[in-house]
Design an enzyme around this catalytic site. Sequence first.
Site, PDB file in Angstrom:
ATOM      1  N   ASP A   1      38.765  32.729 118.881  1.00 26.91           N
ATOM      2  CA  ASP A   1      40.082  32.772 118.233  1.00 26.91           C
ATOM      3  C   ASP A   1      40.436  34.209 117.835  1.00 26.91           C
ATOM      4  OD1 ASP A   1      38.352  32.971 116.095  1.00 26.91           O
ATOM      5  OD2 ASP A   1      39.371  31.477 114.850  1.00 26.91           O
ATOM      6  N   SER A   2      39.537  35.139 118.159  1.00 22.47           N
ATOM      7  CA  SER A   2      39.858  36.565 118.018  1.00 22.47           C
ATOM      8  C   SER A   2      41.069  36.908 118.884  1.00 22.47           C
ATOM      9  CB  SER A   2      38.659  37.425 118.439  1.00 22.47           C
ATOM     10  OG  SER A   2      38.190  37.043 119.713  1.00 22.47           O
TER      11      SER A   2
ATOM     12  N   ASP B   1      36.364  28.299 120.611  1.00 21.95           N
ATOM     13  CA  ASP B   1      36.481  28.347 119.151  1.00 21.95           C
ATOM     14  C   ASP B   1      37.484  27.309 118.668  1.00 21.95           C
ATOM     15  OD1 ASP B   1      34.964  30.078 117.627  1.00 21.95           O
ATOM     16  OD2 ASP B   1      36.262  31.813 117.965  1.00 21.95           O
TER      17      ASP B   1
ATOM     18  N   GLU C   1      33.215  27.599 112.425  1.00 26.29           N
ATOM     19  CA  GLU C   1      32.732  28.585 111.450  1.00 26.29           C
ATOM     20  C   GLU C   1      32.234  27.920 110.169  1.00 26.29           C
ATOM     21  OE1 GLU C   1      35.551  31.657 110.496  1.00 26.29           O
ATOM     22  OE2 GLU C   1      35.760  32.274 112.587  1.00 26.29           O
TER      23      GLU C   1
ATOM     24  N   LYS D   1      32.875  25.913 119.024  1.00 29.81           N
ATOM     25  CA  LYS D   1      32.266  26.694 117.939  1.00 29.81           C
ATOM     26  C   LYS D   1      33.070  26.493 116.663  1.00 29.81           C
ATOM     27  CE  LYS D   1      32.309  31.421 117.795  1.00 29.81           C
ATOM     28  NZ  LYS D   1      33.095  31.729 116.576  1.00 29.81           N
TER      29      LYS D   1
ATOM     30  N   GLU E   1      27.440  36.867 112.413  1.00 29.85           N
ATOM     31  CA  GLU E   1      28.418  37.965 112.448  1.00 29.85           C
ATOM     32  C   GLU E   1      28.242  38.884 111.237  1.00 29.85           C
ATOM     33  OE1 GLU E   1      32.439  36.984 113.497  1.00 29.85           O
ATOM     34  OE2 GLU E   1      33.144  39.005 113.080  1.00 29.85           O
TER      35      GLU E   1
HETATM   36  O1  KIV Z   1      36.589  34.818 117.861  1.00 30.74           O
HETATM   37  C1  KIV Z   1      35.669  35.438 118.418  1.00 30.74           C
HETATM   38  O2  KIV Z   1      35.850  36.161 119.394  1.00 30.74           O
HETATM   39  C2  KIV Z   1      34.319  35.263 117.856  1.00 30.74           C
HETATM   40  C3  KIV Z   1      33.232  36.165 118.332  1.00 30.74           C
HETATM   41  C4  KIV Z   1      33.544  37.564 118.157  1.00 30.74           C
HETATM   42  C5  KIV Z   1      31.918  35.788 117.819  1.00 30.74           C
HETATM   43  O3  KIV Z   1      34.125  34.407 117.067  1.00 30.74           O
END
Ligand code: KIV
Length: 258
Positions: free
Chosen positions: A41-42, A80, A111, A109, A177
Amino acid sequence: MKKIKNLLIKKNKTKIVCLTAYSKNIAQEIDNFVDIILVGDSLGSVLYDFNTTRSVTLEMMINHSKSVRKGITKSLMVVDMPYNTYRNKSEALKNCKKVTKETKCDAVKLEGGNKKIVEIIKHLIKNKIPVMGHIGLLPQNEKGKFTFKGKSSKEKLRLLNEAKVLERAGVFAIVLECVEKKLSKEITDQIKIITIGIGASQHCDGQILVTDDLIGLTNSKIKFVKEFGNVRKTIRDAVKKYKTEVKSLKYPSKKYLY
Ligand code: KIV
């Protein structure tokens, strides 16, 4: 699942290489060189210039993941789950099922490592959704300046405990992280599943970076980011050449005409 089993046997043998991708073209280029491709989600900050990943929607994640799926032939694909899509067991299961069904990803994934999130993760795993955990710096929940985690002994103990609880809940991997070096080693040594570090030292079982940062597309100033390439320059050089040829009528030449 075979791909996950194959990853787990790499612990203590060889480092696991992971990167992000938000599109088919990038996924296609990195697939041969990595073990895991994360649709992170970056993408909210990297592609959409949002101040926080909290603005990323499920629809955005699904659309980018569908594109990424088309570029992967061998890597494990993880997606994510964005903010506010897994606030309770039923919401999480409904949304994770939608993501896995529509994107054909291998895992999701989530958090966090507190009691509430662990119960939600257990529920997902019970319903056959493979989950990757993520502890330490949690971009979806961070208030104020991002700093590394594991400074105080209380925080160290909490993170070590979260990793162990997540392992017991059944996650196959945990992203660490911005976790202090010795703590990331301690966590990695004390659990059997794999740790994937980002700003968390070489002691983790694997590493992940945002591909756009690594190829030098973002001009990132984050301490843990190393630019291994300079795609900004490649783009500028190509565009300059294009401009020159358009202006001088060199392009399109005969070869490119119908
Ligand atoms: O959102 C993302 O790209 C991430 C990674 C950098 C671990 O969670």
